[in-house]
Every structure is written in C-alpha cells, then in structure tokens.
Design a protein around this motif. Structure first.
Motif, short mmCIF file in Angstrom:
data_model
loop_
_atom_site.label_atom_id
_atom_site.label_comp_id
_atom_site.label_asym_id
_atom_site.label_seq_id
_atom_site.Cartn_x
_atom_site.Cartn_y
_atom_site.Cartn_z
N ASP A 34 4.80 -30.45 -30.92
CA ASP A 34 3.91 -30.00 -32.24
C ASP A 34 3.88 -31.41 -33.28
O ASP A 34 2.50 -31.06 -33.76
CB ASP A 34 4.35 -29.12 -32.74
CG ASP A 34 3.95 -28.50 -34.30
OD1 ASP A 34 3.49 -27.69 -34.03
OD2 ASP A 34 4.23 -28.96 -35.51
N SER A 35 4.57 -31.45 -33.03
CA SER A 35 5.09 -33.07 -34.94
C SER A 35 4.03 -34.41 -33.79
O SER A 35 3.13 -34.99 -35.01
CB SER A 35 5.68 -33.39 -34.65
OG SER A 35 6.47 -34.04 -33.87
N ARG A 93 0.04 -33.11 -34.31
CA ARG A 93 -0.49 -33.02 -35.84
C ARG A 93 -0.76 -34.78 -36.26
O ARG A 93 -0.99 -34.80 -36.82
CB ARG A 93 0.33 -32.69 -36.27
CG ARG A 93 0.76 -30.60 -36.14
CD ARG A 93 1.47 -30.38 -37.26
NE ARG A 93 1.68 -28.33 -36.69
CZ ARG A 93 0.82 -27.49 -37.13
NH1 ARG A 93 0.00 -27.86 -37.89
NH2 ARG A 93 0.78 -26.36 -36.38
N ARG A 94 0.35 -35.52 -35.87
CA ARG A 94 0.59 -36.75 -35.67
C ARG A 94 -0.61 -37.38 -36.03
O ARG A 94 -1.68 -38.87 -36.70
CB ARG A 94 1.33 -37.73 -35.58
CG ARG A 94 1.54 -39.10 -36.22
CD ARG A 94 3.09 -39.52 -35.80
NE ARG A 94 3.62 -39.61 -34.24
CZ ARG A 94 4.69 -38.84 -34.01
NH1 ARG A 94 5.64 -38.10 -34.79
NH2 ARG A 94 5.00 -39.22 -33.21
N GLN A 120 -3.14 -36.30 -34.72
CA GLN A 120 -4.68 -35.21 -35.64
C GLN A 120 -4.76 -36.34 -37.05
O GLN A 120 -6.06 -36.24 -37.34
CB GLN A 120 -4.64 -33.93 -35.80
CG GLN A 120 -5.96 -33.32 -36.26
CD GLN A 120 -5.75 -31.59 -36.46
OE1 GLN A 120 -5.09 -31.95 -36.49
NE2 GLN A 120 -7.09 -30.91 -35.72
N THR A 151 0.38 -24.77 -30.32
CA THR A 151 0.12 -25.72 -31.66
C THR A 151 -1.49 -25.19 -31.71
O THR A 151 -1.61 -25.25 -32.97
CB THR A 151 0.76 -26.97 -31.20
OG1 THR A 151 1.92 -27.70 -31.62
CG2 THR A 151 -0.10 -28.12 -32.04
N LEU A 181 -3.84 -24.28 -35.69
CA LEU A 181 -4.48 -25.43 -36.34
C LEU A 181 -5.94 -24.40 -37.18
O LEU A 181 -6.73 -24.38 -35.98
CB LEU A 181 -5.09 -26.61 -35.68
CG LEU A 181 -3.72 -27.49 -35.00
CD1 LEU A 181 -3.63 -28.72 -33.87
CD2 LEU A 181 -2.74 -27.61 -36.87
#
Length: 361
Positions: A144-145, A148-149, A151, A182, A186
């Motif tokens: 997940d992290s 997101r990073r 993106q 994830t 979003l």
C-alpha cells in the motif's frame, strides 16, 4: 512552448508543464504521467525480537491465501498457541542469518539491490519516465505505501512484478490481491498490469543454468545429483487447480534440458511443510537423507522458486537440510545460491519487464 489562453484566469498547458489543461491559475502543480515498476517479494520482519516476529507471523499466517482453514477454527489456534511459541523459534532462525551490518533480513538487502540495478537499466533506456521501487507482501515496505508513493510521484501506470517464477495462490495471487486492495481505496486509480509466471522465460532459465554451472565449477567434488527444492504447498491446492506444483516440475525439466543433465542427475523436492495435512512431495529433508543412504555422497541443492536468498534457503537448506544429508552419510553438500542480484538475473527481470511494458514505454 506555446500556451493557448482560454480566459484571463486559465490556460491550456501542454503536457509536461505541470498543470492540467484548462486548469485555473493557482491550481496545484501535477507531476507528468510516469510508469512505475514495483518488484514484490514475500516479506520480512522488522527485527528478530519476539514482538517483531509475532507481528510478522501474525500477518503472514492470517492470510487466507496461505492458510485457508475456517477462521473460527484457525484464529484461536493461531493466536493462543502458534503465536505464543513460534516467534521464539522463527526469531532464532532469523538471527542466524540476519544482516547485522544493515540490521535487516538478507531478503530485504537483496531485494533492494535488485531494485537498484533494475532501476539503473530501465532509467538508462527510458529516463525519468519510469520509477522503480519494491514492496513486501508482509512487513515493510508495504504494498500500500509503495503504490501510494509511486502515485504521488506521478505514476499513472504501474507494472506490478511478483518475484515468483512459478505461479502459486499463496504467493503470486496474494501479492496481487494486496495491490487490488489498495486500488479499492483510491479515488484516482492508476492503471495496473501484473507480471505472470515467468519460469519458462529463456533469460530466467539461462541465469538459473548459469548459476548451477558456476557452483559445479567451484565445487571441490563434483555433485552427483542436483536437488531442485521448492517451497511446498498442501496437496489439496494441486487438486483444486493451483498450477504451482506443475510449474515447479516444468522448471526442473527445463533446467535439466538447459544443463544437458540425465534423469538420474536431477530431482524435484519440496520443503517447509507446515501443519498436519498431506503436502506435495517428496520432502527435501527426507529425500536428501535417502540419497545419502543410497550411496550418493555428493549433492547440490538449488531453490528455483526463490528470487532471493531468505530464511528458507539460508537457514532451512544450508543448516537443517544440509545437516540431514551429512548425518545420513553424505560427504559434500553444495548449495547453489538464489539468483539474487546477479547481473544475468537482473537482465532477465529487465527483459520480462520490457515485455510486459509494451505499449506503455
């Protein structure tokens, strides 16, 4: 670069200038669309102490892809029995192989190195249009992290690359599951592709064969048998349609062909059995002992299902399985390291990534 004014407070901005077309002045700058590549491995505890091991094992063994018993039956057993004792045993195993210099598991060290080398290769070809990172299914850095990073760095398309040559529902499938979890959270989802099983890819097979040739050349006594040891799964997974067992068998056959070995010179076995039910076999620890009793005094063991050395190879194979062979009368035990960050392995990962990135880069 030309800017076409639409009104006094907005402008049409060409791609790459950091603002959306027709965005009002003062709109936050947006990064240009990039492609992300994520290498994904199984996971690692943050440390070897009891609570770090308990957190890691709790996440791992609570995954329904890994242990699919009914929750009402499994969770009490897991929480009240297994997670009371198992962290001590696993912590000891991890401490025996821990990278003390970086205070992390070898799997984390190697995966980071693989990522850095792949990034260098892809960035030399595509420049800053591509971002390469890595994640773990269990532990950190989390899937997940990392998604997101990427993106946040402007990746509108992401290639997710599970480092499992053979497809398995407890490995490949659960890694992909985590990506989709994830995506479900979003508001703006990136487009995502997942890399399929690559055990038949010629570059992977050549790297695998090359590692065996090097190990045999360096061995003081030539191994009589090469044991290809894969992580095991319950037999009912095979009966339910999971292709992992068949992919493993095919990997051994293709490796045998690449090396020009006879049927007697290579075998397929499975390790890491957990729980009371029947697993696919034969079991590596039992088979290597049987080979010694049959008079095969010199063997080599390779782990084609692991892209990086980890506790299953550095502790289980090089300690437990080696000891079983020597105790049964074996004389020399050669371990063929995983492909890790070998240049030919990273070149294979690049070739596979380029193949799956077709049309994006």
């Amino acid at each position: 670069m030309a800017v076409f004014k639409h009104s006094s407070d907005s402008a049409l901005v060409a791609p790459g200038e950091g603002r959306l077309g027709h965005a009002p002045r003062g709109h936050p700058a947006l990064p240009e669309g990039k492609v992300g590549v994520v290498l994904a491995n199984l996971g690692t505890p943050d440390a070897t102490d009891y609570w770090s091991m308990r957190r890691y094992l709790g996440e791992f063994l609570s995954d329904r892809r890994v242990v699919d018993y009914p929750r009402w039956l499994w969770q009490p057993l897991l929480q009240l029995v297994i997670l009371i004792r198992r962290p001590f045993v696993s912590g000891k195993a991890y401490r025996s192989i821990w990278n003390q210099g970086l205070d992390e598991s070898p799997l984390l060290t190697i995966t980071r190195e693989q990522t850095a080398k792949l990034a260098t290769r892809l960035e030399s070809a595509f420049g800053d249009r591509v971002e390469v990172d890595f994640c773990m299914r269990y532990g950190n850095p989390s899937t997940d992290s990392v998604l997101r990073r990427l993106q946040a760095r402007g990746c509108e398309r992401i290639l997710f690359f599970p480092l499992y040559p053979q497809y398995g529902s407890p490995t490949t499938a659960t890694a992909c599951d985590q990506v989709f979890r994830t995506l479900m959270t979003l508001k703006w989802q990136p487009s995502v592709r997942t890399v399929p099983a690559y055990y038949r890819h010629p570059d992977y097979l050549e790297a695998l064969a090359g590692s065996v040739r090097e190990a045999y050349e360096a061995a003081q006594t030539a191994p009589e048998v090469l044991v290809a040891s894969y992580h095991g799964v319950p037999k009912r997974y095979l009966d339910a349609g999971d292709p992992y067992y068949c992919h493993c068998r095919q990997t051994t056959r293709l490796l045998q062909e690449a090396l020009g070995m006879s049927d007697e010179a290579i075998e397929t076995t499975f390790q890491s059995k957990f729980g009371p039910e029947e697993w696919v076999g034969p079991a590596t620890v039992e088979r290597v002992a049987a080979l010694a009793r049959e008079g095969r005094r010199h063997i080599a063991v390779i782990s084609p299902a692991f892209a990086a050395d980890c506790v299953e190879t550095l502790e289980e194979i090089q300690q437990e399985i080696r000891d079983a062979f020597l105790a049964a009368g074996g004389e020399t035990f050669t371990y063929v390291p995983c492909l890790n960050a070998r240049d030919d392995h990273v070149a294979a990962l690049e070739a596979i990534a380029r193949q799956e990135l077709a049309g994006w880069l």
